[in-house]
Write an enzyme that holds these catalytic residues in place. Structure first.
Site: not given
Ligand code: DGJ
Length: 732
Positions: A551, A481
């Site tokens: 997301d 990430d």
């Protein structure tokens, strides 16, 4: 390669680059040897050529005596325009000499044509064998500066793609500063062209936008140190009349994961210059005598069968000539990720509880997301302290992973290696490892700083932490990430002349780390991620076969996000999960089946607490698992067709995948909004063989491909909003 490859026509001094269905042409102009961009478009069979560059048309005549030189330089379609000598349009190359001058002019010197495709040292790039590719190396020189510029072009035997990159070599005995080195540029004569770009935000990535190309410069860029959610390194240039299936569509994409510009400039003579490369904002590079700077790669596609064909070409290129490793062509395990299930609030018992129930339902891998290390119980702390928090995970990783493996599941883990929390032991010990400007309070993003990956000792430290975690247990998957952009650009390791190199050196550092990682752990499934999809680009795809798309896991929002992403990237690359409802991003409720259909057009997995969802939904998981195994091969390798988008008509969305050999097809239809007092909607399929007969598996009906494509099929049996269905066709 027959008629595919690169030919130099000596008489006309023309280079002709032929892919299966396109031609790209460059001409050496005048005895001075300017490189003119002659043509890019549908394939031409010709071997003799006219004055297509119009250098005989007054006043655009090349002029050795300098009288009308500006008219010529400012109108010639230049192959790789340089700054400061009379072409006032977008330049591809800008330099600054020791004396402070910026003028640069390159002309033809030499060329080589050879089989295969060279690697770009330290950079991701498409690849192909000697049988699959041919490369042109066009060497140009500025004899005043003693600067050599090598333009590289590769054509592929199996896809309508031309890749480009540029190398700058300083052959002088003085350093020179590079202020701008783009990867590709070419000029088109305007034909009512429009520009398609992808814009967005966090949780709203890659929304398609189309606009007329007006006079002046327009385009997209990032100076965030990553490709970004806001804009994407991609332009498509289309005619006003171009649709999914008809008309011309040029596409240009950038194999890079940092700052970029992608621009179109329509100039007064109605030429449109297209340019793509590293953003000159936040870029300077010192090139000492003998040094070489290599630009990242640009990928160019041309289709005269609409935008859809452009996308399918990108998909084929990236699937076959960019993505590497064990999972390039194989099914990925169905994972369940605990992020939306627990956020930071988990421990071994909780994870095992999720895993036990998930395993029972057929899910194949548990991924432990953010929060397992240091003291990280929220997002304010501990990035950089990559040591297991044994309060949360007693017995450490090994115990947890062994228990999960006993369930027959694989285990995956989350890390954010590029970052350091302000509140971390690593930052307390090495504050100078963060990217910061001395004496200036650096902006925090999610309470964290970016590590200075231009420094080898920082990369070595981080790599040692990653590898020791990966070696400590049986870890099959890593989610890498990156949750904030770069600001306050300053490196404690670079001197005052080199600070401008930081952004590019940072990206090279990320690439070096990921290359080390996949070399040492070839069986690891790597998924890149950046606050959702802020670094979804071909650069990262060179290291990881899949990237977390967004997301926003809401099925309806995902229709838009995945549509924009599919303009360039194949379905096999799009991280997509079934998540819980009401959706955490926007509170929408959608049926569990619909969430499954939408995630199926991606890597497919789950992002929910399987112990908390209704029994009814739990019971649907084994069916979805079976659905994934049935269709994944087709979805991963087939040709993708966009049939209808809810961006155009908000009431429905429809896409399909057709096997390369046309033996089967899968249609995904989502009724976004139900309608009353209309007849059922009829959908015209695409890409089938007209004269073959296909069984519609769900109804038992058999029709020719011609019927499915011309008469269409009626979407019935859907009641209410957000309903979906799959239609599977099997050739008889
Ligand atoms: C951003 C990612 O996109 C999410 O999936 C999750 O991994 C969080 N970061 C964790 O901090």
């Amino acid at each position: 390669m027959d008629d595919i490859g690169i030919t130099y026509y000596e008489d006309s001094r023309v280079f002709k680059l032929d892919t299966p269905n396109t031609s790209y042409m460059i001409q050496i102009v005048d005895e001075e040897g300017f490189l003119g961009h002659m043509y890019y478009g549908a394939k031409l069979p010709d071997t003799t050529f006219g004055d297509w560059l119009r250098t005989k048309e007054y006043p655009f005549i090349p002029s050795k005596n300098n009288r009308e030189r500006l008219a010529f330089l400012d109108a010639l379609p230049m192959e790789y325009p340089t700054h400061g000598v009379g072409d006032f349009r977008l330049s591809a190359l800008e330099i600054k000499t020791q004396g402070g001058h910026h003028a640069c002019s390159i002309t033809y010197f030499d060329h080589k044509i050879y089989k295969g495709k060279p690697n770009l040292t330290g950079l991701p790039a498409t690849f192909g064998s000697d049988e699959e590719c041919e490369t042109l190396e066009l060497t140009c020189k500025d004899s005043v500066l003693n600067l050599t510029v090598i333009l590289n072009y590769t054509v592929f035997e199996d896809v309508d793609v031309i890749t480009r990159s540029a190398k700058v070599v300083n052959e002088a005995n003085q350093p020179i500063k590079l202020l701008k080195v783009l990867s590709a540029s070419f000029d088109l004569e305007d034909d009512n062209y429009e520009l398609i770009t992808l814009h967005g935000a966090w949780a709203r990535e890659r929304m398609v936008e189309r606009r007329k190309i007006a006079h002046g410069i327009q385009g997209v860029s990032s100076s965030r140190g990553e490709t970004s959610q806001q804009e994407h390194p991609f332009l498509s240039i289309v005619n006003k009349t171009t649709t999914e299936d008809y008309g011309e569509a040029y596409g240009i994409n950038f194999v890079y994961s940092g700052n970029f510009i992608a621009q179109a400039e329509k100039c007064s003579s109605d030429l449109i210059r297209i340019a793509i490369g590293i953003n000159p904002v936040n870029f300077e590079w010192n090139l000492d005598p003998g040094e070489i700077f290599t630009s990242p790669e640009a990928v160019m596609v041309y289709s005269n069968q609409g935008i859809g064909q452009m996308s399918r070409t990108f998909h084929d290129l990236y699937r076959n000539h960019l993505i590497r490793g064990k999972y390039k062509d194989s099914e990925r395990p169905i994972l369940i990720n605990n992020w939306e299930a627990t956020y930071f609030d988990f421990n071994t018992d909780k994870l095992l509880d999720i895993a036990r129930n998930a395993a029972r339902l057929g899910i194949e891998m548990l991924v432990m997301d953010d929060g397992w290390f240091g003291k990280r119980n929220d997002d304010n702390t501990s990035l950089g302290d990559w040591y297991v928090n044994e309060e949360k995970l007693p017995g450490g990783l090994n115990y947890l992973v062994e228990e999960i493996n006993k369930l027959g599941m694989k285990f995956g883990i989350w890390m954010e290696p590029e970052m350091v929390s302000k509140d971390s032991d690593l930052y307390r010990e090495h504050p100078d490892w963060a990217i910061q400007v001395p004496n200036r309070t650096a902006a925090l993003g999610r309470n964290q700083y970016v590590l200075d990956l231009s420094r080898k000792e920082v990369r070595d430290y981080i790599y040692e932490r990653i590898r020791s975690i990966l070696h400590s247990a049986n870890i099959a998957y890593l989610k890498w990430d990156m949750n904030r952009p770069l600001t306050d650009l300053g490196s404690y390791a670079l001197d005052e002349h080199s600070q401008g190199e930081l952004s590019h050196r940072y990206v090279l550092g990320v690439y070096e780390l990921q290359e080390r990682l996949i070399s040492e752990f070839p069986d690891l499934l790597l998924e890149n991620c950046s606050s959702g999809g802020a670094r979804f680009d071909p650069g990262m795809l060179y290291y990881s076969p899949q990237i977390w798309c967004s997301d926003d896991t809401d099925a309806i929002e995902r229709l838009k996000i995945q549509r924009g992403t599919s303009m360039i990237y194949p379905l096999s690359t799009m991280g997509a999960h079934v998540s819980d409802c009401p959706n955490h991003a926007l509170g929408r409720n959608t049926p569990f089946e619909t969430r499954g259909y939408v995630a199926l057009s991606g890597t497919f997995g789950y992002e929910l607490d399987v112990t908390k969802i209704s029994e009814e939904d739990q019971n649907k998981i084994p069916e979805q698992v079976a659905m994934y195994h049935k269709y994944n091969q087709l979805i991963r390798s087939g040709d993708y067709y966009r049939i209808a988008s809810m961006m155009d008509d908000p009431t429905f969305d429809c896409t399909m995948v057709v096997a390369k050999d046309k033996s089967e097809a899968l249609v995904t239809y989502i009724q976004v909004m139900a309608r009353v007092a209309y007849r059922n909607r009829r959908i015209h399929l695409k890409g089938l063989e007209e004269n073959s007969y296909y069984l519609w598996e769900e109804t038992g009906e058999v029709y020719s491909g011609a019927v499915y494509m011309n008469v269409g099929i009626t979407m019935d049996g859907l009641w209410g909003d957000y309903q979906g269905k799959l239609i599977h066709l099997i050739r008889q």
